[in-house]
Design a protein around this motif. Structure first.
Motif, PDB file in Angstrom:
ATOM      1  N   MET A   1      18.201 -88.010 -59.155  1.00 36.96           N
ATOM      2  CA  MET A   1      16.874 -88.633 -59.041  1.00 36.96           C
ATOM      3  C   MET A   1      16.742 -89.748 -60.055  1.00 36.96           C
ATOM      4  O   MET A   1      17.044 -89.565 -61.233  1.00 36.96           O
ATOM      5  CB  MET A   1      15.798 -87.569 -59.295  1.00 36.96           C
ATOM      6  N   ASN A   2      16.263 -90.863 -59.632  1.00 34.44           N
ATOM      7  CA  ASN A   2      16.089 -92.006 -60.532  1.00 34.44           C
ATOM      8  C   ASN A   2      14.872 -91.803 -61.415  1.00 34.44           C
ATOM      9  O   ASN A   2      13.784 -91.497 -60.931  1.00 34.44           O
ATOM     10  CB  ASN A   2      15.941 -93.284 -59.704  1.00 34.44           C
ATOM     11  N   LEU A   3      15.061 -91.923 -62.726  1.00 31.43           N
ATOM     12  CA  LEU A   3      13.964 -91.716 -63.657  1.00 31.43           C
ATOM     13  C   LEU A   3      13.134 -92.976 -63.767  1.00 31.43           C
ATOM     14  O   LEU A   3      13.660 -94.056 -63.968  1.00 31.43           O
ATOM     15  CB  LEU A   3      14.510 -91.336 -65.036  1.00 31.43           C
ATOM     16  N   THR A   4      11.861 -92.853 -63.677  1.00 37.32           N
ATOM     17  CA  THR A   4      10.935 -93.960 -63.878  1.00 37.32           C
ATOM     18  C   THR A   4      10.156 -93.705 -65.142  1.00 37.32           C
ATOM     19  O   THR A   4      10.181 -92.600 -65.690  1.00 37.32           O
ATOM     20  CB  THR A   4       9.965 -94.074 -62.689  1.00 37.32           C
ATOM     21  N   PRO A   5       9.419 -94.699 -65.653  1.00 33.13           N
ATOM     22  CA  PRO A   5       8.652 -94.490 -66.875  1.00 33.13           C
ATOM     23  C   PRO A   5       7.687 -93.329 -66.795  1.00 33.13           C
ATOM     24  O   PRO A   5       7.285 -92.792 -67.817  1.00 33.13           O
ATOM     25  CB  PRO A   5       7.910 -95.828 -67.040  1.00 33.13           C
ATOM     26  N   ALA A   6       7.307 -92.932 -65.583  1.00 35.45           N
ATOM     27  CA  ALA A   6       6.337 -91.845 -65.462  1.00 35.45           C
ATOM     28  C   ALA A   6       6.994 -90.506 -65.182  1.00 35.45           C
ATOM     29  O   ALA A   6       6.317 -89.520 -64.930  1.00 35.45           O
ATOM     30  CB  ALA A   6       5.346 -92.173 -64.345  1.00 35.45           C
ATOM     31  N   ASP A   7       8.316 -90.448 -65.203  1.00 32.03           N
ATOM     32  CA  ASP A   7       9.026 -89.218 -64.873  1.00 32.03           C
ATOM     33  C   ASP A   7       8.706 -88.130 -65.884  1.00 32.03           C
ATOM     34  O   ASP A   7       9.099 -88.204 -67.045  1.00 32.03           O
ATOM     35  CB  ASP A   7      10.536 -89.481 -64.855  1.00 32.03           C
ATOM     36  N   PRO A   8       8.028 -87.054 -65.499  1.00 29.93           N
ATOM     37  CA  PRO A   8       7.628 -86.033 -66.468  1.00 29.93           C
ATOM     38  C   PRO A   8       8.791 -85.227 -66.988  1.00 29.93           C
ATOM     39  O   PRO A   8       8.708 -84.637 -68.058  1.00 29.93           O
ATOM     40  CB  PRO A   8       6.653 -85.168 -65.664  1.00 29.93           C
ATOM     41  N   THR A   9       9.924 -85.170 -66.277  1.00 27.61           N
ATOM     42  CA  THR A   9      11.039 -84.355 -66.740  1.00 27.61           C
ATOM     43  C   THR A   9      11.674 -84.908 -67.990  1.00 27.61           C
ATOM     44  O   THR A   9      12.336 -84.195 -68.718  1.00 27.61           O
ATOM     45  CB  THR A   9      12.119 -84.248 -65.650  1.00 27.61           C
ATOM     46  N   LEU A  10      11.506 -86.216 -68.255  1.00 34.10           N
ATOM     47  CA  LEU A  10      12.059 -86.794 -69.475  1.00 34.10           C
ATOM     48  C   LEU A  10      11.063 -86.702 -70.623  1.00 34.10           C
ATOM     49  O   LEU A  10      11.431 -86.594 -71.778  1.00 34.10           O
ATOM     50  CB  LEU A  10      12.433 -88.249 -69.241  1.00 34.10           C
ATOM     51  N   LEU A  11       9.784 -86.733 -70.298  1.00 33.58           N
ATOM     52  CA  LEU A  11       8.761 -86.727 -71.340  1.00 33.58           C
ATOM     53  C   LEU A  11       8.441 -85.333 -71.835  1.00 33.58           C
ATOM     54  O   LEU A  11       7.819 -85.165 -72.875  1.00 33.58           O
ATOM     55  CB  LEU A  11       7.477 -87.382 -70.803  1.00 33.58           C
ATOM     56  N   THR A  12       8.821 -84.285 -71.083  1.00 32.81           N
ATOM     57  CA  THR A  12       8.507 -82.913 -71.487  1.00 32.81           C
ATOM     58  C   THR A  12       9.653 -82.332 -72.291  1.00 32.81           C
ATOM     59  O   THR A  12      10.797 -82.405 -71.877  1.00 32.81           O
ATOM     60  CB  THR A  12       8.273 -82.037 -70.238  1.00 32.81           C
ATOM     61  N   PRO A  13       9.393 -81.724 -73.462  1.00 29.98           N
ATOM     62  CA  PRO A  13      10.454 -81.136 -74.261  1.00 29.98           C
ATOM     63  C   PRO A  13      11.141 -80.001 -73.523  1.00 29.98           C
ATOM     64  O   PRO A  13      10.572 -79.405 -72.607  1.00 29.98           O
ATOM     65  CB  PRO A  13       9.722 -80.625 -75.508  1.00 29.98           C
ATOM     66  N   PRO A  14      12.385 -79.663 -73.914  1.00 30.43           N
ATOM     67  CA  PRO A  14      13.133 -78.613 -73.224  1.00 30.43           C
ATOM     68  C   PRO A  14      12.492 -77.245 -73.416  1.00 30.43           C
ATOM     69  O   PRO A  14      11.779 -77.009 -74.373  1.00 30.43           O
ATOM     70  CB  PRO A  14      14.522 -78.679 -73.871  1.00 30.43           C
TER      71      PRO A  14
ATOM     72  N   LYS B   1      12.741 -99.895 -70.053  1.00 31.31           N
ATOM     73  CA  LYS B   1      13.826-100.857 -70.276  1.00 31.31           C
ATOM     74  C   LYS B   1      15.114-100.423 -69.575  1.00 31.31           C
ATOM     75  O   LYS B   1      15.815-101.243 -68.963  1.00 31.31           O
ATOM     76  CB  LYS B   1      14.080-101.017 -71.772  1.00 31.31           C
ATOM     77  N   LEU B   2      15.430 -99.127 -69.666  1.00 25.10           N
ATOM     78  CA  LEU B   2      16.678 -98.643 -69.082  1.00 25.10           C
ATOM     79  C   LEU B   2      16.652 -98.712 -67.561  1.00 25.10           C
ATOM     80  O   LEU B   2      17.681 -98.963 -66.917  1.00 25.10           O
ATOM     81  CB  LEU B   2      16.953 -97.214 -69.541  1.00 25.10           C
ATOM     82  N   SER B   3      15.489 -98.482 -66.977  1.00 27.33           N
ATOM     83  CA  SER B   3      15.378 -98.480 -65.517  1.00 27.33           C
ATOM     84  C   SER B   3      15.663 -99.841 -64.910  1.00 27.33           C
ATOM     85  O   SER B   3      15.953 -99.951 -63.715  1.00 27.33           O
ATOM     86  CB  SER B   3      13.978 -98.020 -65.096  1.00 27.33           C
TER      87      SER B   3
ATOM     88  N   ALA C   1      19.001-100.927 -75.784  1.00 21.88           N
ATOM     89  CA  ALA C   1      18.611-101.273 -74.410  1.00 21.88           C
ATOM     90  C   ALA C   1      18.247-102.752 -74.300  1.00 21.88           C
ATOM     91  O   ALA C   1      18.454-103.365 -73.245  1.00 21.88           O
ATOM     92  CB  ALA C   1      17.437-100.399 -73.973  1.00 21.88           C
ATOM     93  N   ASP C   2      17.707-103.327 -75.371  1.00 17.89           N
ATOM     94  CA  ASP C   2      17.427-104.763 -75.359  1.00 17.89           C
ATOM     95  C   ASP C   2      18.717-105.563 -75.154  1.00 17.89           C
ATOM     96  O   ASP C   2      18.697-106.651 -74.574  1.00 17.89           O
ATOM     97  CB  ASP C   2      16.767-105.191 -76.671  1.00 17.89           C
ATOM     98  N   TRP C   3      19.839-105.038 -75.687  1.00 12.76           N
ATOM     99  CA  TRP C   3      21.142-105.686 -75.501  1.00 12.76           C
ATOM    100  C   TRP C   3      21.794-105.280 -74.177  1.00 12.76           C
ATOM    101  O   TRP C   3      22.906-105.707 -73.868  1.00 12.76           O
ATOM    102  CB  TRP C   3      22.086-105.323 -76.648  1.00 12.76           C
ATOM    103  N   LYS C   4      21.120-104.364 -73.432  1.00 14.31           N
ATOM    104  CA  LYS C   4      21.640-103.832 -72.172  1.00 14.31           C
ATOM    105  C   LYS C   4      23.019-103.180 -72.352  1.00 14.31           C
ATOM    106  O   LYS C   4      23.942-103.388 -71.542  1.00 14.31           O
ATOM    107  CB  LYS C   4      21.676-104.924 -71.095  1.00 14.31           C
ATOM    108  N   LEU C   5      23.160-102.409 -73.429  1.00 17.30           N
ATOM    109  CA  LEU C   5      24.396-101.654 -73.620  1.00 17.30           C
ATOM    110  C   LEU C   5      24.519-100.592 -72.536  1.00 17.30           C
ATOM    111  O   LEU C   5      23.528-100.156 -71.952  1.00 17.30           O
ATOM    112  CB  LEU C   5      24.419-101.001 -75.003  1.00 17.30           C
ATOM    113  N   ASP C   6      25.748-100.132 -72.293  1.00 18.87           N
ATOM    114  CA  ASP C   6      25.990 -99.215 -71.187  1.00 18.87           C
ATOM    115  C   ASP C   6      25.465 -97.818 -71.490  1.00 18.87           C
ATOM    116  O   ASP C   6      24.988 -97.522 -72.582  1.00 18.87           O
ATOM    117  CB  ASP C   6      27.477 -99.187 -70.821  1.00 18.87           C
TER     118      ASP C   6
END
Length: 752
Positions: A1-14, A47-49, A94-99
């Motif tokens: 699944m592509n993560l977007t800025p609103a993706d709750p799975t990344l913003l919620t702690p484990p 930025k990463l998206s 991410a500003d340098w668009k590193l891999d």
């Protein structure tokens, strides 16, 4: 699944974290709202998206969750959750668009150091490339070192060698250092100064060497602000005030340039730029100017659409404003060592104000601002940065070569810092290949840059098809050829004039490994003589030997003796150190070994004759000669640097580190000549150089370098000579002879 800025799975702690019994049914609080300026996951994901795929974003999510788990409960000095720091570092990357691997490593860069996560665990979870990047970034705080200096040097050595294998290591490290410098206000004053000094000495030159000019300028200004806060604030106020006064001039220049380029049919972007505070401060210091005398606080940049239009725009500018003689540099034909390309010219603008212009293409501008990171930042476009990548790879490979030849971390860092010095000269091989070397490099440095075997066998050089000694300093545009002999071998005296880290490490490696038993025997004999001169037993007791080795980088007495034998250490200085250790023993005190005075006052000055090799170096800033009063600067594992007592550089350093200085005097038995610089102001008439050189020869002095002002249209010209003399009396006789020439207006001894 592509993560977007609103993706709750990344913003919620484990749901479950190491060392915690929390389960999904009892979740931890969600991430607090960031304070202004604090990095957030939302901004990072946005930025990463823009450039990562869905599968890559999933890997980033896993790295973030693991890092968040490892740093749970850990806070920064500012009071923010520690996870905000790895996020900020990843955002800069991410500003340098590193891999994706670099972004993951940025998020994980502190887990090995702070949370004892093992490398094999990272390999299992995230793969070997990410684990190697994190390992290269991790410090060595858990190991035992003999001193803080050695630990710091070893950390740098490890980081730089990891960088030589993968340049992403240093890009992540520079992003880490940038965020730490941006948030340094919460540290103690002492720690702020230490970190700022380290940044200025190591990370700023690395950023410059890799062509990361935007980062380079920001790190410089941040370090300046913490090293000299009062000067920074004062200069900042002066610049702010000057903006209003100079706005009219800047506006007038911008309009004139735009209109002229438009009339010539040259598509271009023109904008003004303000010099950094540190850039202004450095110019004030180097040229001894007040702020009001620094006229070129503003510069202008012109970005054109093609290579050819760079030169067309230059001609157009020169028709608009008069150029200043000697203030044009073509970095397009001959790029800087870090790949930078631009035309630089300084013109006399309105009201007689000097104005600097930089002219470049859009592609050159990308490389100028992002350097080696342009490989990632613009990898999907047509810009060709292959030459820059090759230059960077060659320099990184040289780090590995230096490591193979270097005995310890402090020495390795010393060599690398020499090569990070930003100024360069550009010379040519006989086949017209351009070689970039640090300012002040010699023909011998050139030989070692070509190949270590050529340097080891060098006996002389040809510069511009004329024979010249190996110690000759090279100048821009020189054509250099090295003369070799299979019987030639490196000499300790070479270390007195080589400039590059590669040459220095190769010479030391040869001296350290060749004839090792003879070096040990010679060093033991020299130290025994020095100890006897201080009324100490030439046989060093075991307890004293252990203390001596603990306070130096030598691993055994044989290594210490070998260093003395090849000239890396000076026997008299080692003996004085042993004297200093022994005076603290109870037995020495009981026998009256100390009279209460400082050690430096109880010992006679160190006697030198100028032929000690690398253990004693005559400071290039003042070049002391017999007859001068002298002082010596003792630096760990770098021998003794001898300055003239009235040297301004020595005075400043001595005020900061008085305990590292000792009295020095010349031996009465000298059988060599010494370099000395003189400046001669002459009328610009035919044959004057020949007359001056003839008088120097009549005084029985040898000329090893001649230079003069580039502008020969003036009535007066300044000649610069490096001559070899016996002592101050000999120099005075030489200067008296030259002063008698009618065309000579003034002659002085030159010191930095």
């Amino acid at each position: 699944m592509n993560l977007t800025p609103a993706d709750p799975t990344l913003l919620t702690p484990p749901a479950r974290r190491r060392g915690s019994d929390r389960h999904a049914s009892n979740p931890t609080p969600s991430e607090p709202a960031p304070a202004p300026g604090v990095a957030s996951v939302t901004a990072l994901v946005a930025k990463l998206s823009e450039y990562l795929s869905a599968s890559d974003m999933k890997k980033v999510k896993e790295a973030y969750r693991f890092s968040d788990e490892m740093h749970l409960g850990q806070m920064r000095k500012s009071g923010e959750p520690y996870i905000s720091h790895p996020i900020a570092v990843a955002e800069i990357c991410a500003d340098w668009k590193l891999d994706v691997q670099a972004i993951m490593a940025a998020l994980l860069h502190d887990v090995m150091e702070d949370q004892d996560v093992r490398k094999d665990e990272l390999i299992e979870r995230f793969g070997a490339p990410v684990a190697s990047l994190v390992d290269g970034l991790s410090k060595l705080d858990k190991l035992e070192f003999q001193s803080q200096i050695e630990m710091q040097a070893e950390n740098f050595r490890k980081m730089l060698l990891a960088m030589a294998r993968d340049v992403r290591v240093i890009l992540i490290k520079l992003a880490d250092r940038l965020h730490n410098m941006r948030t340094l206000n919460f540290m103690s004053s002492e720690k702020k100064r230490r970190i700022a000094r380290e940044t200025m000495d190591v990370y700023v030159p690395i950023a410059h060497r890799l062509g990361l000019n935007t980062l380079y300028r920001e790190l410089q200004d941040l370090a300046f602000a913490h090293l000299y806060p009062v000067r920074y604030r004062t200069l900042g106020k002066a610049v702010k005030s000057a903006r209003g006064n100079r706005r009219e001039v800047v506006t007038k220049i911008l309009e004139s340039v735009k209109n002229t380029l438009d009339a010539a049919g040259i598509p271009a972007q023109v904008y003004g730029r303000e010099k950094t505070l540190f850039g202004i401060y450095r110019k004030m210091r180097s040229k001894h100017l007040s702020f009001s005398q620094v006229l070129d606080v503003y510069g202008f940049r012109i970005v054109v659409d093609s290579f050819a239009n760079c030169y067309v725009a230059l001609g157009t500018l020169h028709s608009l404003f008069k150029p200043m003689p000697g203030k044009f540099k073509d970095y397009i034909a001959i790029p800087k060592l870090n790949g930078y390309q631009s035309l630089h010219t300084t013109l006399i603008g309105p009201y007689g104000t000097p104005v600097e212009f930089q002219i470049r293409t859009q592609e050159m501008h990308r490389v100028a601002e992002s350097g080696v990171a342009a490989h990632w930042l613009y990898k999907n476009e047509q810009g060709n940065v292959g030459d820059l990548q090759q230059r960077t790879h060659a320099w990184l490979q040289s780090l590995l070569d230096i490591q193979k030849q270097t005995g310890d971390s402090a020495e390795f860092l010393e060599h690398v810092k020499v090569d990070l010095f930003p100024d360069s000269v550009y010379v040519f091989t006989p086949k017209s290949t351009i070689i970039a070397l640090p300012r002040g490099a010699t023909a011998l440095d050139f030989a070692y840059t070509i190949h270590t075997a050529i340097g080891d066998c060098a006996i002389a050089s040809k510069i511009n098809h004329e024979h010249a000694p190996l110690r000759t300093e090279l100048r821009n545009g020189d054509i250099v050829e090295i003369v070799t002999s299979p019987t030639s071998r490196p000499s300790p005296t070479w270390l007195a004039f080589v400039r590059t880290g590669k040459a220095r490490s190769a010479i030391r490696h040869h001296l350290r490994t060749i004839n090792l038993p003879e070096s040990i025997a010679l060093g033991q004999e020299l130290l025994a003589q020095a100890l006897s001169a201080l009324n100490l037993n030439p046989s060093i007791p075991d307890a004293l030997a252990d203390r001596l080795l603990n306070e130096s980088s030598a691993k055994s007495l044989d290594e210490l003796y070998a260093d003395i034998g090849v000239g890396k250490r000076m026997a008299a200085l080692v003996a004085r150190h042993i004297f200093g250790l022994s005076e603290h023993d109870l037995s020495a005190v009981a026998e009256g070994g100390s009279d209460g005075r400082p050690l430096a006052q109880r010992l006679e000055p160190v006697v030198i004759n100028g032929t000690e090799g690398i253990a004693v170096q005559l400071a290039p800033c003042c070049l002391p000669i017999p007859g001068d009063k002298m002082i010596g600067h003792l630096r760990r594992d770098q021998g003794l640097t001898v300055h003239a007592s009235d040297c301004d550089i020595a005075k400043r350093q001595r005020s900061k580190e008085p305990e590292q200085w000792t009295d020095v005097k010349w031996s009465t038995d000298l059988h060599r000549r010494f370099d000395c610089r003189i400046k001669v102001l002459v009328q610009n008439v035919k044959g004057v150089l020949a007359r001056v050189a003839a008088e120097i020869g009549e005084a029985d002095a040898n000329i090893i370098f001649v230079g003069m002002d580039e502008d020969r249209d003036q009535k007066m010209t300044q000649l610069r000579f490096t001559v070899q003399v016996e002592d101050r009396v000999h120099l005075a006789r030489l200067m008296r002879n030259v002063r008698q020439i009618p065309s000579v207006a003034r002659i002085v001894r030159e010191r930095a």
